[in-house]
Design a protein around this motif. Structure first.
Motif, PDB file in Angstrom:
ATOM      1  N   GLY A 223      68.617  30.203  26.367  1.00 40.10           N
ATOM      2  CA  GLY A 223      67.986  30.711  25.480  1.00 40.10           C
ATOM      3  C   GLY A 223      68.301  32.259  25.000  1.00 40.10           C
ATOM      4  O   GLY A 223      68.416  32.681  24.019  1.00 40.10           O
ATOM      5  N   ALA A 224      68.483  32.947  26.221  1.00 41.70           N
ATOM      6  CA  ALA A 224      68.792  34.149  26.188  1.00 41.70           C
ATOM      7  C   ALA A 224      70.409  34.467  25.571  1.00 41.70           C
ATOM      8  O   ALA A 224      70.484  35.521  24.799  1.00 41.70           O
ATOM      9  CB  ALA A 224      68.808  35.026  27.382  1.00 41.70           C
ATOM     10  N   LEU A 225      71.063  33.587  25.779  1.00 41.83           N
ATOM     11  CA  LEU A 225      72.553  33.809  25.376  1.00 41.83           C
ATOM     12  C   LEU A 225      72.429  33.730  23.821  1.00 41.83           C
ATOM     13  O   LEU A 225      73.026  34.312  23.062  1.00 41.83           O
ATOM     14  CB  LEU A 225      73.484  32.735  26.089  1.00 41.83           C
ATOM     15  N   VAL A 226      72.012  32.463  23.387  1.00 40.33           N
ATOM     16  CA  VAL A 226      71.907  32.155  21.917  1.00 40.33           C
ATOM     17  C   VAL A 226      71.302  33.202  21.003  1.00 40.33           C
ATOM     18  O   VAL A 226      71.588  33.365  20.089  1.00 40.33           O
ATOM     19  CB  VAL A 226      71.516  30.719  21.517  1.00 40.33           C
ATOM     20  N   ALA A 273      66.813  14.978  33.894  1.00 40.99           N
ATOM     21  CA  ALA A 273      66.732  16.418  33.194  1.00 40.99           C
ATOM     22  C   ALA A 273      65.242  16.218  32.838  1.00 40.99           C
ATOM     23  O   ALA A 273      64.365  15.245  32.515  1.00 40.99           O
ATOM     24  CB  ALA A 273      67.349  16.319  31.986  1.00 40.99           C
ATOM     25  N   ASP A 274      64.595  17.425  33.014  1.00 41.20           N
ATOM     26  CA  ASP A 274      63.230  17.760  32.786  1.00 41.20           C
ATOM     27  C   ASP A 274      63.005  18.325  31.285  1.00 41.20           C
ATOM     28  O   ASP A 274      63.336  19.540  31.219  1.00 41.20           O
ATOM     29  CB  ASP A 274      62.440  18.243  33.902  1.00 41.20           C
ATOM     30  N   PHE A 275      63.252  17.853  30.005  1.00 44.84           N
ATOM     31  CA  PHE A 275      63.521  18.447  28.818  1.00 44.84           C
ATOM     32  C   PHE A 275      62.411  19.561  28.610  1.00 44.84           C
ATOM     33  O   PHE A 275      62.609  20.671  28.008  1.00 44.84           O
ATOM     34  CB  PHE A 275      63.946  17.482  27.941  1.00 44.84           C
ATOM     35  N   PRO A 276      60.975  19.051  28.737  1.00 42.39           N
ATOM     36  CA  PRO A 276      60.264  20.116  28.538  1.00 42.39           C
ATOM     37  C   PRO A 276      60.128  21.402  28.997  1.00 42.39           C
ATOM     38  O   PRO A 276      59.856  22.329  28.546  1.00 42.39           O
ATOM     39  CB  PRO A 276      58.792  19.096  28.995  1.00 42.39           C
ATOM     40  N   SER A 277      60.518  21.325  30.334  1.00 38.70           N
ATOM     41  CA  SER A 277      60.730  22.606  30.966  1.00 38.70           C
ATOM     42  C   SER A 277      61.839  23.397  30.844  1.00 38.70           C
ATOM     43  O   SER A 277      61.737  24.725  30.479  1.00 38.70           O
ATOM     44  CB  SER A 277      60.906  22.183  32.539  1.00 38.70           C
ATOM     45  N   VAL A 278      62.794  22.688  30.475  1.00 34.15           N
ATOM     46  CA  VAL A 278      64.014  23.352  30.008  1.00 34.15           C
ATOM     47  C   VAL A 278      64.014  24.258  28.546  1.00 34.15           C
ATOM     48  O   VAL A 278      63.839  25.289  28.378  1.00 34.15           O
ATOM     49  CB  VAL A 278      65.207  22.511  29.826  1.00 34.15           C
ATOM     50  N   LEU A 279      63.296  23.402  27.362  1.00 35.20           N
ATOM     51  CA  LEU A 279      63.042  23.940  26.297  1.00 35.20           C
ATOM     52  C   LEU A 279      62.012  24.864  26.396  1.00 35.20           C
ATOM     53  O   LEU A 279      62.047  25.893  25.524  1.00 35.20           O
ATOM     54  CB  LEU A 279      62.584  22.958  25.285  1.00 35.20           C
ATOM     55  N   GLU A 280      60.889  24.791  27.251  1.00 33.09           N
ATOM     56  CA  GLU A 280      59.940  25.953  27.309  1.00 33.09           C
ATOM     57  C   GLU A 280      60.465  27.109  27.725  1.00 33.09           C
ATOM     58  O   GLU A 280      60.093  28.367  27.321  1.00 33.09           O
ATOM     59  CB  GLU A 280      58.664  25.366  28.125  1.00 33.09           C
ATOM     60  N   ALA A 281      61.445  27.237  28.674  1.00 35.95           N
ATOM     61  CA  ALA A 281      62.004  28.104  29.250  1.00 35.95           C
ATOM     62  C   ALA A 281      62.877  29.041  28.219  1.00 35.95           C
ATOM     63  O   ALA A 281      62.959  30.155  28.190  1.00 35.95           O
ATOM     64  CB  ALA A 281      62.756  27.947  30.473  1.00 35.95           C
ATOM     65  N   ALA A 282      63.640  28.066  27.386  1.00 34.95           N
ATOM     66  CA  ALA A 282      64.359  28.741  26.334  1.00 34.95           C
ATOM     67  C   ALA A 282      63.518  29.305  25.316  1.00 34.95           C
ATOM     68  O   ALA A 282      63.987  30.489  24.905  1.00 34.95           O
ATOM     69  CB  ALA A 282      65.090  27.656  25.815  1.00 34.95           C
ATOM     70  N   ILE A 283      62.390  28.809  24.975  1.00 30.13           N
ATOM     71  CA  ILE A 283      61.350  29.623  23.979  1.00 30.13           C
ATOM     72  C   ILE A 283      61.000  30.903  24.628  1.00 30.13           C
ATOM     73  O   ILE A 283      60.808  31.733  24.015  1.00 30.13           O
ATOM     74  CB  ILE A 283      60.244  28.552  23.715  1.00 30.13           C
ATOM     75  N   ALA A 285      62.446  32.711  26.515  1.00 32.93           N
ATOM     76  CA  ALA A 285      63.568  33.613  26.446  1.00 32.93           C
ATOM     77  C   ALA A 285      63.747  34.095  25.085  1.00 32.93           C
ATOM     78  O   ALA A 285      64.802  35.138  24.793  1.00 32.93           O
ATOM     79  CB  ALA A 285      64.928  33.136  27.047  1.00 32.93           C
ATOM     80  N   GLY A 286      63.141  33.471  23.995  1.00 34.43           N
ATOM     81  CA  GLY A 286      63.382  34.161  22.751  1.00 34.43           C
ATOM     82  C   GLY A 286      64.140  33.301  21.713  1.00 34.43           C
ATOM     83  O   GLY A 286      64.291  33.783  20.525  1.00 34.43           O
ATOM     84  N   ALA A 287      64.346  31.902  22.232  1.00 36.04           N
ATOM     85  CA  ALA A 287      65.465  31.172  21.436  1.00 36.04           C
ATOM     86  C   ALA A 287      64.303  30.334  20.448  1.00 36.04           C
ATOM     87  O   ALA A 287      62.965  29.987  20.897  1.00 36.04           O
ATOM     88  CB  ALA A 287      66.197  30.240  21.993  1.00 36.04           C
ATOM     89  N   ASP A 288      64.580  29.396  19.678  1.00 36.98           N
ATOM     90  CA  ASP A 288      64.236  28.343  18.990  1.00 36.98           C
ATOM     91  C   ASP A 288      64.785  27.164  19.597  1.00 36.98           C
ATOM     92  O   ASP A 288      65.699  26.923  20.021  1.00 36.98           O
ATOM     93  CB  ASP A 288      64.532  28.371  17.508  1.00 36.98           C
ATOM     94  N   VAL A 289      64.033  26.000  19.415  1.00 34.49           N
ATOM     95  CA  VAL A 289      64.450  24.741  19.897  1.00 34.49           C
ATOM     96  C   VAL A 289      64.013  23.539  18.970  1.00 34.49           C
ATOM     97  O   VAL A 289      63.157  23.732  18.426  1.00 34.49           O
ATOM     98  CB  VAL A 289      63.725  24.631  21.368  1.00 34.49           C
TER      99      VAL A 289
END
Length: 357
Positions: A223-226, A273-283, A285-289
């Protein structure tokens, strides 16, 4: 001294080891880790990935990258990144498909994130005749943010381990690996006395939940990268699309499930893979998912059936094989629904290919 002997000695000295620490050691120990020393990928190895099933998978990912580059405004410079490229098959097929747009290839700085020396060598061989010559880095924080990023992570999350917690009649306990008097590894439970965040979903006594700090950190870093560079990351893996209980730890040897404690470092170990946790962490960090969808649905939206038809027109003798490959990648009872796709992207009016709705 074998890895099992070293782990048993360490556990005897310091106490039971978490499942996450055990998996990390088995996969990445510099001396005896599976990926560090002896990864066995492919039909004659321990497991096979989607790019190895059919060229269609990598080709469609390559066209996905080209289309994303166009939606980013066709910048003169773009960083095409693959995390965990395996033996390089996906990227080799993607680069062949990307020849349809020479301007895209001229814009690409190809970066592979791969810590395993044996796999780097395999990737170099596979991409030796490619249009682009990659450079290798070991982590996401080595990716520069002065150009848009198009990132692909196929079957990466399942290599990032999770701790396991079991709900008992007396409260919560953590599943850990201990050692018997004769040096054998065994699972056991250690009662949790504090510092544990209870799940926000229903768990029955006897059920296991998995919490992966590494997967969440990967989502955060993506999330931070993109956000910083602009662009998008595509994640494809097998796992859960909603929070739920389940023990997903498994060992694989020659395409068969084996005891995860059997011969540490000599078998592949994975967890869902725990997609909910991954996407929540990206959000955070300031990204959209995007949301998650089945791999079959995603590949169909990218046009895999049309690609299969074209391949069969050129190779009528291979039609039955191509049909089997198509079914393996997309059918609900094979990889079509267990494997899922999602994207993490920069917070702007970007519409990621395949996720238009």
């Amino acid at each position: 001294m074998s890895l099992q002997e070293r782990l048993a000695r360490e556990i005897a000295l310091t106490g039971p080891m978490t499942v996450a620490d055990y998996v990390s050691r088995c996969l990445h120990d510099p001396q005896d880790g599976y990926y560090a020393t002896r990864p066995a990928i492919g039909a004659t190895g321990d497991f096979i990935t989607a790019p190895m099933i059919s060229q269609m998978f990598g080709e469609l990912i390559g066209l996905w990258a080209v289309e994303l580059w166009r939606r980013l405004g066709a910048p003169e410079r773009v960083r095409l990144v693959e995390v965990g490229p395996g033996d390089g098959t996906l990227m080799a097929d993607a680069m062949r498909a990307a020849r349809l747009d020479p301007e895209f290839l001229r814009a690409v700085d190809l970066i592979l994130i791969e810590p395993s020396p044996p796999l780097r060598e395999a990737q170099a061989r596979m991409l030796a005749d490619s249009d682009l010559h990659p450079r290798w880095v070991t982590s996401l924080d080595r990716i520069e943010t002065d150009a848009p990023v198009i990132l692909i992570a196929n079957e990466v999350l399942d290599c990032l381990p999770a701790r396991q917690f079991v709900k008992t009649e007396d409260g919560w306990a953590e599943r850990r690996i201990g050692v018997t008097d004769d040096g054998a590894l065994q699972f056991g439970l250690v009662k949790i006395t504090g510092g544990f965040k209870r799940p926000d979903f229903e768990v029955e006594p006897g059920q296991t939940i998995e919490i992966s700090d590494q997967q969440a950190a990967f989502g955060r870093d993506l999330g931070a990268l993109v956000k910083a560079a602009s662009g998008a990351a595509l994640l494809i893996d097998y796992g859960r699309a909603r929070r739920e209980a389940g023990d997903t730890l498994q060992g694989l040897r020659r395409h068969q499930k084996v005891d995860p404690l059997e011969t540490p470092g000599e078998v592949d170990l994975t967890q869902w893979a725990d997609f909910p946790s991954v996407l929540e962490a990206a959000i955070h960090a300031g990204a959209d998912v995007t949301g998650t969808m089945g791999q079959g649905e995603f590949l169909n939206l990218l046009g895999i059936e049309a690609r299969a038809h074209r391949l069969k027109e050129g190779r009528p003798d291979a039609a039955a094989i191509i049909d089997r490959q198509l079914a393996r990648l997309t059918a609900d009872d094979q990889m079509g629904t267990l494997f899922k796709a999602c994207a993490i992207f920069s917070p702007r009016s970007l519409v990621v290919p395949g996720f238009e709705d």
